[in-house]
Design an enzyme around this catalytic site. Sequence first.
Site, PDB file in Angstrom:
ATOM      1  N   GLU A 192      -4.106   8.927  -0.865  1.00 41.02           N
ATOM      2  CA  GLU A 192      -4.465   7.583  -1.314  1.00 41.02           C
ATOM      3  C   GLU A 192      -4.144   6.598  -0.184  1.00 41.02           C
ATOM      4  O   GLU A 192      -2.998   6.508   0.256  1.00 41.02           O
ATOM      5  CB  GLU A 192      -3.612   7.280  -2.551  1.00 41.02           C
ATOM      6  N   GLY A 226       6.322   8.521  -9.664  1.00 44.66           N
ATOM      7  CA  GLY A 226       6.069   9.166 -10.956  1.00 44.66           C
ATOM      8  C   GLY A 226       6.817  10.485 -11.052  1.00 44.66           C
ATOM      9  O   GLY A 226       7.421  10.822 -12.067  1.00 44.66           O
ATOM     10  N   SER A 258       2.922   4.860  -7.811  1.00 43.30           N
ATOM     11  CA  SER A 258       2.607   5.983  -6.931  1.00 43.30           C
ATOM     12  C   SER A 258       2.998   7.324  -7.561  1.00 43.30           C
ATOM     13  O   SER A 258       3.937   7.390  -8.365  1.00 43.30           O
ATOM     14  CB  SER A 258       3.343   5.813  -5.602  1.00 43.30           C
ATOM     15  N   GLU A 264       4.457   9.670  -6.086  1.00 49.07           N
ATOM     16  CA  GLU A 264       5.802  10.026  -5.621  1.00 49.07           C
ATOM     17  C   GLU A 264       6.877   9.490  -6.584  1.00 49.07           C
ATOM     18  O   GLU A 264       7.784  10.216  -6.998  1.00 49.07           O
ATOM     19  CB  GLU A 264       5.953   9.368  -4.251  1.00 49.07           C
ATOM     20  N   GLU A 270       0.796   6.771 -15.165  1.00 52.86           N
ATOM     21  CA  GLU A 270      -0.536   6.483 -14.617  1.00 52.86           C
ATOM     22  C   GLU A 270      -0.336   6.359 -13.114  1.00 52.86           C
ATOM     23  O   GLU A 270       0.253   5.385 -12.643  1.00 52.86           O
ATOM     24  CB  GLU A 270      -1.085   5.198 -15.254  1.00 52.86           C
ATOM     25  N   CYS A 310      -5.998   1.973  -8.101  1.00 59.86           N
ATOM     26  CA  CYS A 310      -5.667   3.396  -8.251  1.00 59.86           C
ATOM     27  C   CYS A 310      -6.924   4.237  -8.449  1.00 59.86           C
ATOM     28  O   CYS A 310      -6.987   5.379  -8.022  1.00 59.86           O
ATOM     29  CB  CYS A 310      -4.695   3.605  -9.392  1.00 59.86           C
ATOM     30  N   LYS A 350       9.464  -4.275 -16.183  1.00 57.20           N
ATOM     31  CA  LYS A 350       9.815  -4.663 -14.813  1.00 57.20           C
ATOM     32  C   LYS A 350       8.545  -4.782 -13.978  1.00 57.20           C
ATOM     33  O   LYS A 350       7.881  -3.782 -13.720  1.00 57.20           O
ATOM     34  CB  LYS A 350      10.748  -3.643 -14.151  1.00 57.20           C
TER      35      LYS A 350
HETATM   36  P1  NAI Z   1       5.655   2.306  -6.191  1.00 55.11           P
HETATM   37  O1  NAI Z   1       5.232   3.443  -7.006  1.00 55.11           O
HETATM   38  O2  NAI Z   1       6.883   2.432  -5.362  1.00 55.11           O
HETATM   39  O3  NAI Z   1       5.906   1.030  -7.129  1.00 55.11           O
HETATM   40  C1  NAI Z   1       5.405   0.864  -8.425  1.00 55.11           C
HETATM   41  C2  NAI Z   1       6.512   0.286  -9.306  1.00 55.11           C
HETATM   42  O4  NAI Z   1       7.581   1.227  -9.433  1.00 55.11           O
HETATM   43  C3  NAI Z   1       7.172  -0.974  -8.783  1.00 55.11           C
HETATM   44  O5  NAI Z   1       7.460  -1.831  -9.844  1.00 55.11           O
HETATM   45  C4  NAI Z   1       8.454  -0.454  -8.148  1.00 55.11           C
HETATM   46  O6  NAI Z   1       9.466  -1.416  -8.072  1.00 55.11           O
HETATM   47  C5  NAI Z   1       8.829   0.634  -9.104  1.00 55.11           C
HETATM   48  N1  NAI Z   1       9.688   1.684  -8.547  1.00 55.11           N
HETATM   49  C6  NAI Z   1       9.800   2.095  -7.251  1.00 55.11           C
HETATM   50  N2  NAI Z   1      10.689   3.108  -7.161  1.00 55.11           N
HETATM   51  C7  NAI Z   1      11.127   3.365  -8.412  1.00 55.11           C
HETATM   52  C8  NAI Z   1      12.028   4.312  -8.963  1.00 55.11           C
HETATM   53  N3  NAI Z   1      12.644   5.220  -8.214  1.00 55.11           N
HETATM   54  N4  NAI Z   1      12.227   4.307 -10.285  1.00 55.11           N
HETATM   55  C9  NAI Z   1      11.573   3.430 -11.076  1.00 55.11           C
HETATM   56  N5  NAI Z   1      10.738   2.497 -10.607  1.00 55.11           N
HETATM   57  C10 NAI Z   1      10.492   2.468  -9.295  1.00 55.11           C
HETATM   58  O7  NAI Z   1       4.463   1.859  -5.300  1.00 55.11           O
HETATM   59  P2  NAI Z   1       4.522   1.006  -3.948  1.00 55.11           P
HETATM   60  O8  NAI Z   1       5.679   1.387  -3.090  1.00 55.11           O
HETATM   61  O9  NAI Z   1       4.468  -0.397  -4.328  1.00 55.11           O
HETATM   62  O10 NAI Z   1       3.205   1.477  -3.218  1.00 55.11           O
HETATM   63  C11 NAI Z   1       3.205   2.672  -2.453  1.00 55.11           C
HETATM   64  C12 NAI Z   1       1.919   3.400  -2.618  1.00 55.11           C
HETATM   65  O11 NAI Z   1       1.806   3.806  -3.983  1.00 55.11           O
HETATM   66  C13 NAI Z   1       0.676   2.584  -2.372  1.00 55.11           C
HETATM   67  O12 NAI Z   1       0.328   2.572  -1.046  1.00 55.11           O
HETATM   68  C14 NAI Z   1      -0.326   3.305  -3.207  1.00 55.11           C
HETATM   69  O13 NAI Z   1      -0.843   4.386  -2.494  1.00 55.11           O
HETATM   70  C15 NAI Z   1       0.457   3.789  -4.379  1.00 55.11           C
HETATM   71  N6  NAI Z   1       0.321   2.929  -5.550  1.00 55.11           N
HETATM   72  C16 NAI Z   1      -0.447   3.353  -6.558  1.00 55.11           C
HETATM   73  C17 NAI Z   1      -0.638   2.556  -7.657  1.00 55.11           C
HETATM   74  C18 NAI Z   1      -1.485   2.990  -8.778  1.00 55.11           C
HETATM   75  O14 NAI Z   1      -1.800   2.183  -9.635  1.00 55.11           O
HETATM   76  N7  NAI Z   1      -1.862   4.222  -8.848  1.00 55.11           N
HETATM   77  C19 NAI Z   1      -0.043   1.233  -7.758  1.00 55.11           C
HETATM   78  C20 NAI Z   1       0.806   0.895  -6.660  1.00 55.11           C
HETATM   79  C21 NAI Z   1       0.957   1.720  -5.589  1.00 55.11           C
END
Ligand code: NAI
Length: 792
Positions: A397, A249, A245, A247, A266, A300, A192
Site C-alpha cells: 500500500e 491491526g 494499517s 501492521e 478494517e 484504503c 481515539k
Molecule cells: P496507523 O495504523 O499507525 O494509525 C491508525 C490509527 O491507529 C491512529 O489513530 C494511530 O494513532 C493508531 N495506532 C497506532 N499504533 C497503535 C497501536 N499500537 N495500538 C493502537 N492504536 C494504534 O497508520 P499510520 O501510521 O497513520 O499510517 C501508516 C500507513 O498505514 C499508511 O501509509 C497507510 O499505508 C496505512 N493506513 C491505512 C489506512 C486504512 O484505512 N487502511 C488508514 C491509515 C493508514
Amino acid sequence: MSIAENFLTMEYGPAPEDAKEALGWLDRHRRHFGHFIAGTWQEPAEGTHFDSIDPATGEKLATVSQGSPADIDSAVRAARSAFSKWQATPGHERARYLYAVARAVQRHSRRLAVLETLDNGKPIRESRDIDIPLVTRHFYHHAGWAQLLDQEFPGYTACGVVGQIIPWNFPLLMLAWKIAPALASGNTLVLKPAEFTPLTALAFAEICQEIGLPAGVVNIVTGDGSTGEALVKHPDVDKIAFTGSTEVGRAIRGATASSHKRLSLELGGKSPFVVFEDADLDSAVEGLVDGIWFNQGQVCCAGSRLLMQESIAEALLDKLQQRMGTLRVGPPLDKAIDIGAIVAPVQLDRIRRLVDQGIADGATCWQPELVLPSRGLFFPPTLLSNVHPASLVAQQEIFGPVLAAMSFRTPAEAVELANNTLYGLAASVWSESINVALHVAAQIKAGVVWVNSTNLFDASSGFGGYRESGFGREGGREGLVEYLEPTWFKNAPAGRTSTRHTASKENAHELGPGIDRTVKLYIGGKQARPDSGYSFEVYGTNRELLGEAPLGNRKDIRNAVEAARKASAWSKATAHTRAQVLYYVAENLSLRASEIMVRLERAVGRRQAKKEVQLSIERSFAYAAWADKFDGAVHNPPLRMIANAMHEPIGTVGIICPNEVPLLGLLSLALPVLAMGNTAVVVPCETYPLITGDLYQLFDTSDLPGGAVNLVTGYTSQLLKTLAEHDDVDAIWCFADAASAVAAKAGSVGNLKQVFTNEGRTIDWFDAKQGEGRWFLQHAIQVKNIWVPYGE
Ligand code: NAI
C-alpha cells in the site's frame, strides 16, 4: 479566437472557500483542547500536548492533548458508568439522539468541511460534497437502526464499552462509521482519532454536548499510537473496532488475544482496477481519477493497481495521461482543486521512497508537468507503468496519488492478478458486458466490488475486507451485528474444563493389533494413517478401554488443509446442491442412529448418547434447510446503483470441537461451515475421538466431495496451534476451553484469520437457541457487496 479555443486556454482564477467560521470556532476554544470525557472537557492527566498542523501551509491549527493510560482509564470508566442506562434507553429515544446528531452535522456542515480540509489537506470539494454528506447519511441511517433494533435483532444485546481507533484519511467519516452503529445498538464508547487529524472529532464532541447526549456515552481521547495501545489493553473494554494499517491491526490482534474483547479490523488494501477491452474507456479514465486521486490516494480502498486488457492498454494509458495533465494540485481550500496536500511529512516521505523503489525495480514513471505549491506537502499525480506484478509497488500500500499499471490477456489472468496480493479490500471492474463484469466480480477476493464505478460508499452497504484487509463490516445490517451479541451468550457462564479421558503422552503408543476399535484420520475423502504412526487410547465412562485414535500431527494437519483447499467443487456447488447433500447426511445419520448410539453411549452414557444422536439428525436437517436460505440482500443506496450483499464462504475453516458433546458438538460446528460452502479441517474432541469412525462412514455415503470435510484426531492444543498458524486456513472456530480460545487468537496473528470462539463459556448444545442458527451462519460467511449501476 473562437469560444471553444478560448475555453481551452482559459486559466482558473482562485476560488478559495471562506475559512472564517472554522477558524472562529478554533479561536473560541482558544486553539486548545482537552479530552472529551463524561460530557466535559478535561485536561490530560500528564499535562502533555501536541500540535495539529495544516499540511497545506505548515501552520499550527491548535494544541490538543496527548492521552495517557490514566486519561483512557477515566474515559473507559465514564463509558462504563453510562452503559446500563444507555443500553436500557428505548430504541426510539436512542433514534432521536442519532437523528439530532445528523441534523447538527448538517447545520454545521460548512464549518466541519472546512475544518476537515484544514486539518487533513483534502480538497474542500471532497470534504464538502462527499465526507460530510456521508457522515450525515450515516447518522440518519443508524437512527433508523436504533428505532428498529428490537424488532430486527431479537435476542441480541450491545457488546458494552467499545474502544474505537480511527485513521487520518477520512477523520469525521471514519468517526461516523464507528460511532453511529455503536450508539444505535446501545453501546457506549471511547474513540481515539488519529494524531494528525483530531479536530473534527473534537468538533463532534461539542455536537454531542449541543444535542444533550447523556454524559459518558461518547468519550473522545486524543493522542498517538500509545494512546491507542492503552485503549486496546484496557481490561474493561468489551470490543475494539480499528481502522488503519495492517501492521497495527496485527499488533491489536496479538494484544487482544488473551482477553474476551471482540475485534473488528478494517485494514489496508491494494485494490485492483480492472479494465476489459469492451469497457467504455472514457468512463474508466474518470473512474481512475476517482479511484486513485481521490483524497490524494490516501484511501484504503484506492484503485491503486490498474490491470488493463492488453489490446486497449496503450489507448487507455494515452487517455489517462491526457486526463492527468488536467488535474489541478494546490491549496485544498480552493474549490477548483482536484488534489490537495499529503497529510504529514512522514507520509510524503513514504510515498517518495516507494515511488523511487518502483523505478529502481524497473517501472516507468510518468507525471504531468505541473508546478506544485511552494509551501506545504504536495505530491503530483503519478503513473507507474510496466510494473512487475511481484514488485513492491504492486504489492504494498503506497497510500498516495500513485497508480501502478499492469496488463493481462484473459479474464482468468485478470482474476489471478487481481487476487495476487495479501489484501482483499475492494476492486473495480470495467466492462460493458454484465456477464464478464459479474463473473469476474464473483471471483475477486474482496469485500467490495464496484462494477463500472469506484469508491462508492453508503451507510446501507457494508464495507470491509477479506484476507489481510481485516474482518468485520461497517455499514448496513452486516455492520451493525459487529456491535451486538446474542444475549444468552453474553450471560453464559464460564465453562468447566473437562479433563476426563483426555489424550496424554502416557497413553500414546505405536499402532498395533489387538484393540477392537481403531479409527483412522479422514483426509481428502480417504481414511489415512497418522504420519506419526502413533495412536492414543480412548476410555469410556467406566474407565474401560474403548479403542484407539490416531495421534495426528502437524504434517497431518497440513495434508488436511491441502485437501480442503483442493475441494473447490464444494464451494462452487449451488446452495441447492449443498442442501441436498446435508439432507443426505441427515438421512444416513438416522439410518445408522442405533449403531452410533450404542458406541457413543459407552463414552457419554445412554441418556446423552440418545439425545446427541437425535438432535444431530435434527441439526443436519436444520443446516440443510439453512444452506439455501441464509442468503444475502440487495441494498438500496441513494444513488442509481444497487449493492448486492452476497454471502460468500470464508474458505477453509479449522474447527476445534467441544469435549462435552462428541457428536452433537462436532456437527453443530461443521454443518454450518459446510452449509455455507466452506471446507473444513475438524479436530474432534479429545474425550471421544472415536466418533471420527462413525462420521467418515457417514460422510462417505452422503455425496460430500472428498476434502470438503477432514477429520484429524490428536492432542487439541498441538493441532490447534498448527491450524491457527497455517496461512491457508482462513478462519478458526474454537469451542473448547478458555486457554484454547486464547491460543486460537494468538496463533492467528500471521494471516489475520477470523477467529470465532466460545471464549471458554459454556454453550448448551442441546438447546437449539444456543447451539444452532444465525449466530453460527453469520460467522461462516463474509459479505461481499457488489455495486452495479442500475437505471439510466
Ligand atoms: P496507523 O495504523 O499507525 O494509525 C491508525 C490509527 O491507529 C491512529 O489513530 C494511530 O494513532 C493508531 N495506532 C497506532 N499504533 C497503535 C497501536 N499500537 N495500538 C493502537 N492504536 C494504534 O497508520 P499510520 O501510521 O497513520 O499510517 C501508516 C500507513 O498505514 C499508511 O501509509 C497507510 O499505508 C496505512 N493506513 C491505512 C489506512 C486504512 O484505512 N487502511 C488508514 C491509515 C493508514
